[in-house]
Design an enzyme around this catalytic site. Structure first.
Site, short mmCIF file in Angstrom:
data_model
loop_
_atom_site.label_atom_id
_atom_site.label_comp_id
_atom_site.label_asym_id
_atom_site.label_seq_id
_atom_site.Cartn_x
_atom_site.Cartn_y
_atom_site.Cartn_z
N LYS A 124 10.18 0.58 1.85
CA LYS A 124 10.80 0.07 0.61
C LYS A 124 12.33 0.05 0.73
CE LYS A 124 6.94 -0.77 -1.64
NZ LYS A 124 6.55 -2.13 -2.01
N ILE A 127 0.86 -1.19 0.00
CA ILE A 127 0.00 0.00 0.00
C ILE A 127 0.89 1.23 0.00
CG2 ILE A 127 -2.13 -0.85 1.07
CD1 ILE A 127 -0.95 0.07 3.80
N ALA A 151 6.81 6.83 5.29
CA ALA A 151 6.60 5.44 5.72
C ALA A 151 6.85 4.50 4.55
CB ALA A 151 5.17 5.25 6.25
N TYR A 152 6.30 4.85 3.41
CA TYR A 152 6.46 4.03 2.20
C TYR A 152 7.94 3.96 1.81
CZ TYR A 152 5.51 2.43 -2.61
OH TYR A 152 5.47 1.72 -3.79
N SER A 153 8.60 5.11 1.80
CA SER A 153 10.01 5.14 1.41
C SER A 153 10.85 4.33 2.39
CB SER A 153 10.51 6.59 1.36
OG SER A 153 9.75 7.34 0.44
#
Ligand code: NDP
Length: 250
Positions: free
Chosen positions: A161, A94, A156-158
């Site tokens: 990943k 997500i 958060a995504y970075s």
């Protein structure tokens, strides 16, 4: 000789019901693999099965990959059903909200890390012993260019990943002599339903960073994943494969 040969292989694709996961599933099937799609969305799984129309070489299971018990049971079911699993594509993910780090709700942060990073760990730790026992495996983790460069308003995504990139490197080295190969890909923006989770401004930012001046295609991601999932990928492990239309310089 020019077809990627996955005859006799069985693959699990997490988040396989739509977007990149669906394109990967389709490509693996076209290369001769049997595929098992895992997803949380039963309706999307049913629709994907209908659209792929692949018969008994394709199965689908409702699995929340953040839940260790569900992952354990689903791995056991896949191994029992197919005899073995050769390929794991950790794709479910997500975006999370588009917010400055200091405005990011803690619960949202945890949700993104839980799915985008911890679930990759859970699927790997559950399936790797089976692959080691077989002396063969291919794991492909779908990271993101955000993990290399850090997209603003997506910390958060970075971070998740970037974590997937680190996990890929560690696990790849741990398994280097086992016959199990682990790599990740780092796509730039590709139009899928994940865009519904982010703002147009954020999409425009990501597009503006791509020298080719266009978004990637799910088929382009699937083509790279299919090769990484094959026995032809044999001297690369713990590596990061670029899919950014020229954005990444490393
Ligand atoms: P989509 O939203 O189109 O597909 C993701 C799928 O994962 C959905 O079907 C979703 O179900 C499913 N999913 C969500 N939560 C879980 C869970 N807990 N367990 C199992 N399945 C789950 O996304 P994309 O195809 O765009 O993205 C696939 C991967 O590629 C992600 O890891 C993403 O971060 C990465 N990526 C995508 C890019 C892009 O621009 N599209 C760029 C770089 C990387 P539901 O819809 O019901 O939530």
């Amino acid at each position: 000789m020019n077809k990627i040969d996955l005859d006799g292989r069985t693959a699990i694709v997490t988040g396989g019901a739509r977007g990149i996961g669906l394109a990967v599933t389709q490509r693996l099937l076209a290369s001769g693999a049997r595929a098992v799609m895992w997803d949380v969305d039963q309706a999307a799984l049913d629709a994907a099965r209908r659209s792929l129309d692949a018969g008994e070489v394709l199965s689908a299971a409702r699995v929340d990959v953040t839940d260790p018990d569900q992952v354990r049971d689903a791995v056991a079911a896949a191994v029992n059903g197919h005899g073995k699993v050769d390929i794991l594509v950790n794709n479910a993910g997500i975006a999370g909200p588009v917010l400055k780090t200091w405005d990011y709700p803690v619960e949202e942060w945890r949700k993104v890390i839980d799915l985008d990073l911890t679930a990759v760990f859970l699927c790997c730790r559950t399936l790797v012993p089976h692959m080691m026992q077989n002396g063969y495996g291919r794991i492909v983790n779908i990271a993101s260019v955000a993990g290399k460069e850090g997209n603003p308003n997506a910390s958060a995504y970075s971070a998740a990943k970037a974590g997937v990139i680190g996990l890929t490197k560690s696990l790849g080295k741990e398994l280097a002599e086992s016959g199990v190969i682990v790599n990740c890909v780092t796509p730039a923006a590709i139009r899928t339903d994940i865009f519904d989770q982010i703002t147009q401004e954020h999409i425009d930012y990501m597009l503006s960073k791509i020298p080719m001046g266009r978004l990637g295609l799910t088929e382009e991601a699937a083509a790279m994943v299919a090769w990484l999932a094959s026995s032809e990928c044999s001297f690369s492990t713990g590596a990061v494969f670029d899919l950014t239309g020229g954005r990444s310089t490393y």
